[in-house]
Write a protein that holds these residues in place. Structure first.
Motif, mmCIF file in Angstrom:
data_model
loop_
_atom_site.group_PDB
_atom_site.id
_atom_site.type_symbol
_atom_site.label_atom_id
_atom_site.label_comp_id
_atom_site.label_asym_id
_atom_site.label_seq_id
_atom_site.Cartn_x
_atom_site.Cartn_y
_atom_site.Cartn_z
ATOM 1 N N LYS A 96 11.365 67.119 38.380
ATOM 2 C CA LYS A 96 11.392 66.673 36.968
ATOM 3 C C LYS A 96 10.841 65.254 36.866
ATOM 4 C CE LYS A 96 14.254 70.080 35.331
ATOM 5 N NZ LYS A 96 13.765 71.147 34.485
ATOM 6 N N ALA A 112 10.380 63.408 25.484
ATOM 7 C CA ALA A 112 11.546 62.540 25.331
ATOM 8 C C ALA A 112 11.404 61.307 26.228
ATOM 9 C CB ALA A 112 12.806 63.310 25.717
ATOM 10 N N VAL A 151 21.010 63.474 28.168
ATOM 11 C CA VAL A 151 20.441 64.592 28.927
ATOM 12 C C VAL A 151 20.251 64.143 30.379
ATOM 13 C CG1 VAL A 151 18.543 66.234 29.075
ATOM 14 C CG2 VAL A 151 19.278 65.391 26.835
ATOM 15 N N LYS A 201 19.068 65.353 34.220
ATOM 16 C CA LYS A 201 18.325 66.398 34.918
ATOM 17 C C LYS A 201 18.252 66.106 36.410
ATOM 18 C CE LYS A 201 15.558 67.653 30.916
ATOM 19 N NZ LYS A 201 14.258 67.980 30.325
ATOM 20 N N VAL A 259 20.310 70.957 34.527
ATOM 21 C CA VAL A 259 20.233 70.160 33.299
ATOM 22 C C VAL A 259 21.601 70.170 32.630
ATOM 23 C CG1 VAL A 259 19.171 69.941 31.010
ATOM 24 C CG2 VAL A 259 17.788 70.688 32.957
ATOM 25 N N LEU A 306 23.736 68.527 29.301
ATOM 26 C CA LEU A 306 23.721 67.772 28.055
ATOM 27 C C LEU A 306 25.129 67.191 27.893
ATOM 28 C CD1 LEU A 306 21.816 70.311 25.716
ATOM 29 C CD2 LEU A 306 20.851 68.624 27.264
ATOM 30 N N GLU A 356 16.405 61.023 26.709
ATOM 31 C CA GLU A 356 16.752 61.015 25.287
ATOM 32 C C GLU A 356 16.949 62.449 24.790
ATOM 33 O OE1 GLU A 356 13.066 60.227 23.293
ATOM 34 O OE2 GLU A 356 14.020 59.993 21.341
ATOM 35 N N PRO A 357 17.955 62.711 23.954
ATOM 36 C CA PRO A 357 18.093 64.062 23.411
ATOM 37 C C PRO A 357 17.066 64.320 22.308
ATOM 38 C CG PRO A 357 19.814 62.633 22.521
ATOM 39 C CD PRO A 357 19.036 61.802 23.507
ATOM 40 N N LEU A 358 16.445 65.465 22.365
ATOM 41 C CA LEU A 358 15.522 65.871 21.298
ATOM 42 C C LEU A 358 16.209 66.923 20.436
ATOM 43 C CD1 LEU A 358 12.125 66.270 23.213
ATOM 44 C CD2 LEU A 358 12.951 64.299 21.900
ATOM 45 N N GLU A 384 13.354 75.135 19.574
ATOM 46 C CA GLU A 384 12.800 75.286 20.914
ATOM 47 C C GLU A 384 11.911 76.525 20.993
ATOM 48 O OE1 GLU A 384 15.951 74.632 23.790
ATOM 49 O OE2 GLU A 384 14.596 75.112 25.433
ATOM 50 N N LYS A 394 19.246 81.033 24.864
ATOM 51 C CA LYS A 394 19.805 80.644 26.170
ATOM 52 C C LYS A 394 21.313 80.835 26.281
ATOM 53 C CE LYS A 394 16.223 78.499 28.248
ATOM 54 N NZ LYS A 394 15.341 77.396 28.197
ATOM 55 N N MET A 444 10.062 71.518 22.390
ATOM 56 C CA MET A 444 10.980 71.292 21.261
ATOM 57 C C MET A 444 10.129 70.813 20.090
ATOM 58 S SD MET A 444 14.333 71.409 20.676
ATOM 59 C CE MET A 444 15.494 70.728 21.858
ATOM 60 N N LEU A 495 9.492 69.581 26.703
ATOM 61 C CA LEU A 495 10.769 69.430 27.425
ATOM 62 C C LEU A 495 10.543 69.513 28.922
ATOM 63 C CD1 LEU A 495 13.149 71.762 25.393
ATOM 64 C CD2 LEU A 495 13.213 69.265 25.450
ATOM 65 N N GLU A 496 9.716 70.474 29.316
ATOM 66 C CA GLU A 496 9.540 70.696 30.755
ATOM 67 C C GLU A 496 8.346 71.606 31.003
ATOM 68 O OE1 GLU A 496 12.340 73.290 32.601
ATOM 69 O OE2 GLU A 496 12.182 74.740 30.995
#
Ligand code: AMP
Ligand code: GLY
Length: 434
Positions: A103, A118, A143, A145, A155, A157, A187-189, A193, A219, A278, A287-288
């Motif tokens: 990550k 983020a 967040v 990771k 991950v 939260l 940072e949270p987004l 999604e 999810k 996101m 996000l990834e």
């Protein structure tokens, strides 16, 4: 065409069915495959991490194409080893697979190439990470990771500073071994999604790609997006309220800079990128990266794709992807995951499944055949898949199809696609509150 498919889950069963649906005769081998895949080809007693075993088999059997499903063998360098032997492989080299395998590497790539994402920092020192959590100003959840692969559990939260501190101590204390000794704080987004899959064929000389329809995964284990995270309880695609302009924005903001970034960094990419996106108030943010097909997104994509899969994957594998757009069927596809009792904490295995005839496609994700009867053999057990002119009809077909499958303790979400359908029917766009 002689093809070796590496993997054993629902994703691989869906890929296997699509490979065998080709007009080209396909001689399919799977490692390790599953009892369901054994109905389509020969399953080999080789695990996805058995690089020496897989290499030895390939050297002896010389398949025309190797398709690698999961991330673990990609990150471990299976594609590198096989390519070095002159084989055609759909799947990224280890250097490119780091986009999923680390990550911290992925975030540095995004920042270097101006890809919206983020804000984040990477820590290898516990005291520094704790100080950053104490001084956190980005809001909650924090967040966290784990840097490396952690089987989808890396991950967290964290809703409070205390939870973030506990998590970072557990991670850096070795909860996932070396994979969690480096931690990204992010940072949270907030937003909607989506999963965006892109076939990529990139090297120093050329950079070609073809985007598949955006999908949405679900999810959480329970309806209404409640309860713990899972690998995915259902997906659908395309997303009905994304306009052509929105798709173009995904391409220009996220896909183009990714492809150019790979080329600038001298990466070779011959496989798929699955971007976790996101859509925030500022537009789409990344996000990834995943360097493999999503599960259960693949079950949806294989329904929508109107191409000969062996030909398409071979083009990518040999660096000859020669089309910017793919033939995609009209309408919408949806898949619903039927999960075992206790999933996602555990999975009650060995329970007999009642499976009656249905017109829908049944994908096996975690089953085993014993004396002619299917038994549960994993967390996500079966996927019911269908294609229809629109999402509402697809949902109705799934609801009807569900009557043909059951077992004691089976878990299923009946709201797959419902939130998106309601959003679309209300005339809302991706810019409206989700
Ligand atoms: P990842 O493995 O990075 O996809 O993370 C797993 C899940 O965590 C994602 O699918 C998101 O739902 C959530 N997530 C990851 N990063 C963030 C973020 N910065 N803000 C909010 N949610 C996130
Ligand atoms: N469905 C999400 C994943 O494959 O990671």
């Amino acid at each position: 065409m002689k093809i070796l498919l590496v993997g054993s889950g629902g994703r691989e069963h869906a890929i296997a069915l699509k490979l065998k649906a080709s007009s080209i005769p396909v001689e399919l081998f799977a490692a390790p495959g599953s009892d369901a895949i054994a109905g389509l080809g020969v399953c080999l007693p080789l695990g996805v991490e058995d690089l020496p075993g897989l290499t030895a088999w390939c050297l002896e059997q010389r398949p025309d194409l190797v398709v690698i499903g999961p991330e673990v063998p990609l990150v471990a360098g299976l594609a590198d080893v096989l390519r070095a032997q002159g084989l055609s492989v759909f799947g990224h080299d280890a250097a490119t697979a780091r986009l999923e395998g680390s990550k911290a590497f992925a975030k540095a790539f995004m920042q270097r190439h101006g890809i919206p994402c983020a804000a984040s920092d990477t820590y290898t020192n516990l005291a520094e990470a704790e100080a950053a959590i104490q001084a956190w100003t980005y809001g909650f959840p924090i967040v966290l990771k784990a840097d490396g692969l952690a089987a989808g559990k890396g991950v967290v939260l964290a809703v409070s500073r205390d939870e973030a501190l506990d998590t970072v101590r557990a991670f850096m204390g070795g909860q996932f071994g070396d994979a969690s000794r480096t931690v990204v704080l992010e940072e949270p987004l907030v937003g909607m999604e989506l999963s965006l899959h892109v076939l990529v064929d990139i090297d120093r000389e050329h950079a070609r790609y073809a985007i598949l329809p955006p999908c949405q995964d679900h999810k959480r284990i329970f309806e209404g997006d409640q309860g713990p995270n899972t690998g995915g309880m259902g997906a659908f695609g395309p997303i009905p309220y994304l306009s052509p302009e929105d798709l173009e924005r995904l391409r220009t903001d996220l896909v183009e800079p990714t492809v150019r970034g790979c080329q600038k960094d001298g990466m070779v990419a011959r496989g798929v990128f699955f971007l976790g996106v996101m859509w925030t108030a500022n537009g789409p943010e990344l996000l990834e990266y995943n360097v493999r097909f999503g599960d259960p997104e693949t079950q949806v994509l294989m329904q929508l794709l109107d191409e000969d899969l062996p030909t398409l994957l071979m083009e990518v594998a040999i660096g000859g992807l020669d089309r910017e757009s793919l033939r995609i069927k009209e309408g919408c596809a949806i898949t619903v995951v039927l999960a075992a009792e206790d999933y996602p904490e555990g999975a009650k295995k060995g329970v007999a499944i009642s499976l009656k005839d249905t017109d829908l496609t049944v994908i096996h994700a975690g089953t085993r055949l014993q004396d002619g009867h299917w038994l549960t053999n994993g967390g996500r057990v079966l996927n019911l898949v269908t294609h229809a002119p629109d999402l509402a009809t697809a949902r109705k077909q799934i609801a009807a199809g569900l009557a043909s499958i059951s077992w004691p303790g089976m878990q299923v979400r009946k709201d797959i696609g419902l939130k998106a359908l309601t959003h679309a029917q209300a005339g809302k766009t991706v810019r409206d509150a989700w």
